[in-house]
Design an enzyme around this catalytic site. Structure first.
Site: not given
Length: 199
Positions: A79-80
């Site tokens: 998620d990054e």
């Protein structure tokens, strides 16, 4: 949507939360909270089992969006991610990075999921961009540059900086560094000889 939600690896009464929605975090439900305890805190709490296929799909969609802005992109985790805009003035066509950030947020909603929110951090390097992405959650957009860098460091504490955990905070404190501003202003000699040493 709009309810406190947790994610766990295996769903049962003793399941431990490994990720929590903002709604859950606001109630004090977070990493390590057991399912039963979370339901006592919030009867409308929902625990879901992790879904690797869904995360891989979203990760792929995000990578495709990022790659459409720069050939130098990297997903740091599920998620990054990072987009390096150096040398991309032609693609920007006179737009600011803030405008591009807002466009990316809109594309994520349209191409990945209407309920997806994205925190965008803009900085002169990856580390400052990560610091900036931590502000104004959820769904924030923040820029750190030379004009506001010292002010930003002035209202943060050391543990709010990426990668600074208790052991590193102790090392910094031992060198009389107690704030991010003091960290920023410390000499390279102090940091290399007293704080980081072999790290």
């Amino acid at each position: 949507r709009g309810r406190p939600v947790g994610v766990t690896n295996r769903l049962n009464d003793y399941a431990i939360c490994i990720a929590a929605s903002y709604e859950a975090k606001r109630l004090g439900i977070g990493l390590g909270t057991r399912n039963g305890e979370a339901k006592r805190i919030a009867p409308n709490f929902v625990m879901r089992e992790s879904d690797a296929a869904k995360y891989q799909y979203v990760n792929k969609q995000m990578r495709e969006i990022f790659a459409s802005y720069s050939p130098v992109t990297q997903m740091k985790s599920v998620d990054e991610g990072i987009i390096d805009f150096r040398g991309m003035r032609g693609l920007l066509k006179g737009r600011s990075l803030e405008d591009v950030g807002r466009e990316i947020k809109q594309r994520v909603r349209e191409e990945v999921g209407e309920y997806m929110s994205v925190n965008v951090g803009i900085g002169q390097n990856r580390w400052l961009a990560k610091v900036a992405a931590g502000f104004m959650k959820p769904d924030g957009l923040y820029t750190i540059d030379s004009a506001n860098l010292e002010a930003v460091y002035g209202f943060m504490n050391l543990m709010e900086l990426p990668y600074i955990k208790q052991r590193m905070q102790r090392r910094l404190n031992d060198a009389d560094i107690f704030t991010p501003l003091e960290f920023y202003q410390a000499s390279e000699r102090v940091l290399s000889k007293q704080v980081f040493r072999s790290v």
